[in-house]
Scaffold this motif. Structure first.
Motif, PDB file in Angstrom:
ATOM      1  N   TYR A 242       0.924  -1.244  -0.034  1.00 40.48           N
ATOM      2  CA  TYR A 242       0.075   0.191  -0.093  1.00 40.48           C
ATOM      3  C   TYR A 242       0.898   1.165   0.137  1.00 40.48           C
ATOM      4  O   TYR A 242       1.966   1.281   0.877  1.00 40.48           O
ATOM      5  N   LYS A 243       0.466   2.235  -0.749  1.00 40.24           N
ATOM      6  CA  LYS A 243       1.490   3.513  -0.803  1.00 40.24           C
ATOM      7  C   LYS A 243       0.542   4.529  -1.194  1.00 40.24           C
ATOM      8  O   LYS A 243      -0.525   4.480  -1.808  1.00 40.24           O
ATOM      9  N   ALA A 244       0.899   5.704  -0.411  1.00 36.01           N
ATOM     10  CA  ALA A 244      -0.184   6.799  -0.537  1.00 36.01           C
ATOM     11  C   ALA A 244       0.565   8.342  -0.192  1.00 36.01           C
ATOM     12  O   ALA A 244       1.515   8.076   0.827  1.00 36.01           O
ATOM     13  N   ASN A 245       0.313   9.143  -0.777  1.00 39.69           N
ATOM     14  CA  ASN A 245       0.866  10.446  -0.652  1.00 39.69           C
ATOM     15  C   ASN A 245      -0.020  11.303   0.278  1.00 39.69           C
ATOM     16  O   ASN A 245      -1.401  11.085   0.236  1.00 39.69           O
ATOM     17  N   ILE A 246       0.399  12.617   1.127  1.00 42.71           N
ATOM     18  CA  ILE A 246      -0.392  13.282   1.458  1.00 42.71           C
ATOM     19  C   ILE A 246      -0.656  14.560   0.408  1.00 42.71           C
ATOM     20  O   ILE A 246       0.486  15.448   0.288  1.00 42.71           O
ATOM     21  N   ALA A 247      -1.757  14.809   0.045  1.00 42.86           N
ATOM     22  CA  ALA A 247      -2.007  15.539  -0.959  1.00 42.86           C
ATOM     23  C   ALA A 247      -2.784  16.991  -0.494  1.00 42.86           C
ATOM     24  O   ALA A 247      -2.808  18.128  -0.830  1.00 42.86           O
ATOM     25  N   ASN A 248      -3.462  16.541   0.797  1.00 47.25           N
ATOM     26  CA  ASN A 248      -4.435  17.693   1.336  1.00 47.25           C
ATOM     27  C   ASN A 248      -3.597  18.458   2.509  1.00 47.25           C
ATOM     28  O   ASN A 248      -3.048  17.612   3.356  1.00 47.25           O
ATOM     29  N   SER A 405       2.484  19.726  -1.402  1.00 48.07           N
ATOM     30  CA  SER A 405       3.734  20.187  -2.086  1.00 48.07           C
ATOM     31  C   SER A 405       3.539  19.383  -3.643  1.00 48.07           C
ATOM     32  O   SER A 405       2.809  18.582  -3.628  1.00 48.07           O
ATOM     33  N   ALA A 406       4.542  19.656  -4.406  1.00 43.51           N
ATOM     34  CA  ALA A 406       4.499  18.714  -5.543  1.00 43.51           C
ATOM     35  C   ALA A 406       4.500  17.342  -5.192  1.00 43.51           C
ATOM     36  O   ALA A 406       5.018  16.788  -4.289  1.00 43.51           O
ATOM     37  N   VAL A 407       3.910  16.554  -6.026  1.00 43.02           N
ATOM     38  CA  VAL A 407       3.520  15.069  -5.781  1.00 43.02           C
ATOM     39  C   VAL A 407       4.927  14.449  -5.311  1.00 43.02           C
ATOM     40  O   VAL A 407       4.977  13.483  -4.373  1.00 43.02           O
ATOM     41  N   ALA A 408       6.166  14.584  -6.069  1.00 38.10           N
ATOM     42  CA  ALA A 408       7.248  13.925  -5.611  1.00 38.10           C
ATOM     43  C   ALA A 408       7.830  14.198  -4.419  1.00 38.10           C
ATOM     44  O   ALA A 408       8.377  13.325  -3.904  1.00 38.10           O
ATOM     45  N   TYR A 409       7.384  15.245  -3.761  1.00 39.75           N
ATOM     46  CA  TYR A 409       7.780  15.896  -2.344  1.00 39.75           C
ATOM     47  C   TYR A 409       6.961  15.597  -1.278  1.00 39.75           C
ATOM     48  O   TYR A 409       7.264  15.702   0.137  1.00 39.75           O
ATOM     49  N   GLN A 410       5.734  15.191  -1.662  1.00 39.68           N
ATOM     50  CA  GLN A 410       4.859  14.827  -0.562  1.00 39.68           C
ATOM     51  C   GLN A 410       5.289  13.671   0.309  1.00 39.68           C
ATOM     52  O   GLN A 410       5.633  12.694   0.070  1.00 39.68           O
ATOM     53  N   PRO A 411       4.876  13.966   1.810  1.00 37.28           N
ATOM     54  CA  PRO A 411       5.144  12.813   2.731  1.00 37.28           C
ATOM     55  C   PRO A 411       4.489  11.581   2.144  1.00 37.28           C
ATOM     56  O   PRO A 411       3.175  11.577   1.633  1.00 37.28           O
ATOM     57  N   LYS A 412       4.850  10.391   2.380  1.00 39.87           N
ATOM     58  CA  LYS A 412       4.380   9.135   1.853  1.00 39.87           C
ATOM     59  C   LYS A 412       4.516   8.253   3.133  1.00 39.87           C
ATOM     60  O   LYS A 412       5.351   8.095   3.991  1.00 39.87           O
ATOM     61  N   LEU A 413       3.440   7.146   3.013  1.00 37.76           N
ATOM     62  CA  LEU A 413       3.347   5.969   3.783  1.00 37.76           C
ATOM     63  C   LEU A 413       3.298   4.668   2.919  1.00 37.76           C
ATOM     64  O   LEU A 413       2.697   4.846   1.726  1.00 37.76           O
ATOM     65  N   VAL A 414       4.263   4.001   3.178  1.00 38.59           N
ATOM     66  CA  VAL A 414       4.304   2.767   2.378  1.00 38.59           C
ATOM     67  C   VAL A 414       4.271   1.539   3.383  1.00 38.59           C
ATOM     68  O   VAL A 414       4.796   1.537   4.346  1.00 38.59           O
ATOM     69  N   ILE A 415       3.388   0.567   3.146  1.00 37.56           N
ATOM     70  CA  ILE A 415       3.039  -0.619   3.967  1.00 37.56           C
ATOM     71  C   ILE A 415       3.273  -1.941   3.043  1.00 37.56           C
ATOM     72  O   ILE A 415       2.549  -2.015   1.945  1.00 37.56           O
ATOM     73  N   LYS A 416       4.192  -2.847   3.319  1.00 36.96           N
ATOM     74  CA  LYS A 416       4.555  -4.036   2.532  1.00 36.96           C
ATOM     75  C   LYS A 416       3.949  -5.167   3.426  1.00 36.96           C
ATOM     76  O   LYS A 416       4.254  -5.312   4.568  1.00 36.96           O
ATOM     77  N   TYR A 417       3.112  -6.145   2.852  1.00 42.92           N
ATOM     78  CA  TYR A 417       2.583  -7.307   3.740  1.00 42.92           C
ATOM     79  C   TYR A 417       2.411  -8.406   2.792  1.00 42.92           C
ATOM     80  O   TYR A 417       2.552  -8.540   1.524  1.00 42.92           O
ATOM     81  N   THR A 418       2.190  -9.790   3.652  1.00 36.16           N
ATOM     82  CA  THR A 418       2.073 -10.988   2.824  1.00 36.16           C
ATOM     83  C   THR A 418       0.806 -11.594   3.619  1.00 36.16           C
ATOM     84  O   THR A 418       0.323 -11.060   4.676  1.00 36.16           O
ATOM     85  N   TYR A 419       0.154 -12.437   2.779  1.00 36.58           N
ATOM     86  CA  TYR A 419      -1.040 -12.965   3.557  1.00 36.58           C
ATOM     87  C   TYR A 419      -0.855 -14.062   4.382  1.00 36.58           C
ATOM     88  O   TYR A 419       0.313 -14.695   4.636  1.00 36.58           O
ATOM     89  N   SER A 420      -1.607 -14.014   5.703  1.00 30.95           N
ATOM     90  CA  SER A 420      -1.252 -14.631   6.810  1.00 30.95           C
ATOM     91  C   SER A 420      -2.507 -15.290   7.200  1.00 30.95           C
ATOM     92  O   SER A 420      -3.604 -14.338   7.378  1.00 30.95           O
ATOM     93  N   GLU A 421      -2.665 -16.479   7.458  1.00 31.13           N
ATOM     94  CA  GLU A 421      -4.018 -17.203   7.917  1.00 31.13           C
ATOM     95  C   GLU A 421      -4.137 -16.463   9.477  1.00 31.13           C
ATOM     96  O   GLU A 421      -5.378 -16.652   9.860  1.00 31.13           O
ATOM     97  N   GLN A 422      -3.152 -16.880  10.207  1.00 32.51           N
ATOM     98  CA  GLN A 422      -3.549 -16.652  11.796  1.00 32.51           C
ATOM     99  C   GLN A 422      -2.519 -15.646  12.367  1.00 32.51           C
ATOM    100  O   GLN A 422      -2.939 -15.293  13.439  1.00 32.51           O
TER     101      GLN A 422
END
Length: 478
Positions: A242-248, A405-422
Motif C-alpha cells: 500500500y502506498k499513499a501520498n499526502i496531497a491535502n 507540495s509537488a507530488v514527488a515531495y509529499q510525505p508518503k506511507l508505504v506498507i508491504k505485507y503478505t497473506y497470513s491465516e493466523q
C-alpha cells in the motif's frame, strides 16, 4: 447472579477446517473480571477462528490493481526507418505521418510487480489528443520487449535492435472524442512472455505498430504529463503493498509553542523543535494522516515506513525521535490548539535517531513502523480507516516538505505485507494491562451499543479488534 454475554465477530479463514470451540469456565471467568484486561487482549489475539467443517477453497492471495505512468518525455517515442522523435506531442498509433511509416514505443520505468504475481488483466491506457471517426479506424498491434528494457536514445538502431515477444495483441480502434480515455484490449499474454525468463522486471517496453491507415493520435508526455500513457495491471499475489501520498494540507500539521498553536500549511520540522533554540517556546510536534488505508485483516506487515523529502537544512545535529500511531479512525487536523497532542495514541512508540538534514531534496525514511500499526489494528482499527502518526523528537534538524507540495515531495506511507491465516497481527505488540486498559476504554474505540443498565445492576465493556472478539461484557444483578 452473573449473566455473561459474549458477542463474537470471528472471521472464517480460508483453506482451514475448524470444529466448534468451547470457552472453559476459567476463560469465561477471566473475561468477566475488568482487572484481567491484559489477559483478554492476549486471548483475543491468539484465539482460533471458529468456522464450519467445510473447507473454503480460495487461494490465500490479495487482488491488486496498479497503474504505472510514463514519467518523462524520453519514455515515449515515434521511430521511423531514419529518425527518432522523443518530443512529439502526439503519438500516431495508426503508424504513418506525412506518408512515412513509423512505430510508437513506450517505456514504463520502476514497475513493481511481485515475482509470483498471477496477472489476470493488463492494458495500456491513453488520453486521446485528436478525435477519430469510424472512417478513420485503424488496426494496431502491441508487442513487448524481452531483454534489457534499456532507456530510449535518439538512434534508430537502439529501437530496431530490441527483441520483442512473439505474443501480440491486435485490435481495431474505436470512435473516440478529444481528451477521452482509450484502453487497449487485454495484453496479459504479452506481459507473461516478457516475464517468462525474468519475473522481477522493473522496466517494461512496448511497441505499437499501426496498419498505416486511418488516424488515431494519443497524447504523449510532452503533450501533458498528467495525461501521459499508463500501464495498468491487475493481478493476484500472496504479497502486496500500500502506498499513499499526502496531497491535502489538512492531513498533516504541526503543533508548536506553549499555547500548542496549530499550523496546517508550512514546511514540517519533525525533529521536535522548529528552531535551534531548544526552549519550550520552540517545541514542535508533527503529525501525518493517510485516509482510507487499504490494509486487509489477513495482511501480515513485513515493512512499513514514512518517507519524507528534506527542505530546510542544518548541520551537525541529531534528534532522538519517537513515532506513535493514533488510535481509532483519525480525522483530519484542524486549527484548534492542541489538536495533535489531545488525540489518543498507541502505548508503544518507535524510537530512533535522525541526523540533521544537510542537503535539500533528499529522501529519508523512518524505521519499520509495523509494531505501532499492529497495536492500532489490535485496538479496533478496520480496513479502510485512516492511519495517522505523531512524530516527535528533542532537537532541531531542519524541515521536510509538507502535504500539498509537488507530488514527488509529499510525505508518503508505504506498507508491504503478505497473506497470513493466523498471525497477521504481530505477537510483539503492547499487552501491558495498565497501558492496555486505558487505551481499550478510549471513547474512540467503542463501537456498537452497550446493554441497557437497570436498577441494581452494573456492567463493564471491553472493545476488541474486529478480527477477533468484537465485544465482551459482563453483566451482574444484585
Amino acid at each position: 447472579m452473573h449473566k455473561v454475554v459474549v458477542i463474537t465477530n470471528m472471521k472464517m479463514k480460508k483453506k482451514k477446517k475448524f470444529g466448534l470451540k468451547i470457552l472453559s469456565v476459567a476463560m469465561v471467568a477471566s473475561l468477566m473480571v475488568p482487572t484481567s484486561i491484559g489477559n483478554i487482549a492476549v486471548f483475543a489475539e491468539t484465539a482460533e477462528p471458529v468456522t464450519t467443517e467445510n473447507t473454503l477453497k480460495s487461494e490465500p492471495t490479495f487482488a491488486q490493481k496498479k497503474e504505472f505512468q510514463i514519467k518523462k518525455g524520453t519514455e515515449d517515442a515515434e521511430v521511423s526507418a531514419s529518425a527518432v522523435n522523443l518530443t512529439s506531442t502526439g503519438l500516431d498509433l495508426h503508424g504513418v505521418v506525412s506518408g512515412v511509416p513509423q512505430a510508437t514505443y513506450l517505456r514504463f520505468s520502476d514497475v513493481t510487480l511481485p515475482s509470483d504475481a498471477k496477472i489476470s488483466n493488463a492494458y495500456l491506457s491513453f488520453t486521446t489528443r485528436d478525435a477519430s471517426s469510424a472512417s478513420q479506424s485503424t488496426t494496431i498491434s502491441i508487442t513487448g520487449e524481452r531483454g534489457s528494457q534499456a532507456e530510449f536514445s535518439n538512434t534508430v538502431a537502439s529501437f530496431t535492435n530490441r527483441n520483442f515477444t512473439d505474443a501480440s495483441v491486435s485490435m481495431a480502434t474505436p470512435v473516440v472524442a478529444t481528451n477521452t480515455i482509450f484502453n487497449t484490449e487485454d495484453i496479459t499474454s504479452v506481459l507473461n512472455e516478457m516475464r517468462a525468463d525474468q519475473t522481477d522486471i522493473q522496466n517494461y517496453v512496448f511497441k505499437i505498430a499501426g496498419n498505416n491507415k486511418g488516424s488515431f493520435v494519443m497524447r504523449s508526455y510532452d503533450s501533458s504529463a498528467t495525461m501521459a500513457p499508463k500501464l495498468i495491471v491487475e493481478y493476484t499475489s500472496p504479497s502486496a503493498d500500500y502506498k499513499a501520498n499526502i496531497a491535502n494540507t489538512a492531513d498533516d500539521a504541526k503543533e508548536y509553542g506553549a499555547n500548542k498553536t496549530m499550523d496546517l500549511n508550512s514546511a514540517m520540522e519533525i525533529g521536535g523543535y522548529y528552531s535551534a533554540t531548544l526552549t519550550p517556546a520552540y517545541r514542535n510536534i508533527s503529525a501525518f494522516r493517510f485516509a482510507n488505508v487499504n490494509l486487509p485483516e489477513n495482511a501480515k506487515i513485513d515493512d512499513a515506513y514514512l518517507e519524507f523529502t528534506t527542505y530546510g537544512t542544518v548541520a551537525n545535529r541529531v534528534s532522538n525521535m519517537s513515532i506513535a500511531s493514533e488510535l481509532g479512525n483519525p480525522l483530519g487536523y484542524t486549527s484548534v490548539a492542541g489538536n495533535i497532542s489531545s488525540r489518543p495514541y498507541t502505548a508503544s512508540t518507535v524510537k530512533y535517531q535522525q541526523a540533521s538534514f544537510t542537503a535539500a531534496n533528499q529522501v529519508i525514511r523512518t524505521p519499520n513502523l509495523k509494531s505501532i500499526i499492529d497495536e492500532t489494528r489490535l485496538m479496533g482499527w478496520q480496513n479502510g480507516n485512516a492511519l495517522a502518526f505523531r512524530v516527535d523528537g528533542d532537537n532541531y534538524i531542519g524541515s521536510i516538505y509538507q502535504g500539498g507540495s509537488a507530488v514527488a515531495y509529499q510525505p508518503k506511507l508505504v506498507i508491504k505485507y503478505t497473506y497470513s491465516e493466523q498471525d497477521a497481527v504481530a505477537a510483539d505488540v503492547v499487552k501491558n494491562p495498565a497501558k492496555m486498559k486505558t487505551s481499550l476504554l478510549t471513547k474512540s474505540q467503542v463501537r456498537g451499543r452497550m446493554p441497557r443498565k437497570t436498577a441494581g445492576s452494573r456492567f463493564s465493556t471491553i472493545m476488541m479488534s474486529p478480527s477477533f472478539l468484537k465485544m465482551v461484557f459482563s453483566y451482574q444483578t444484585t
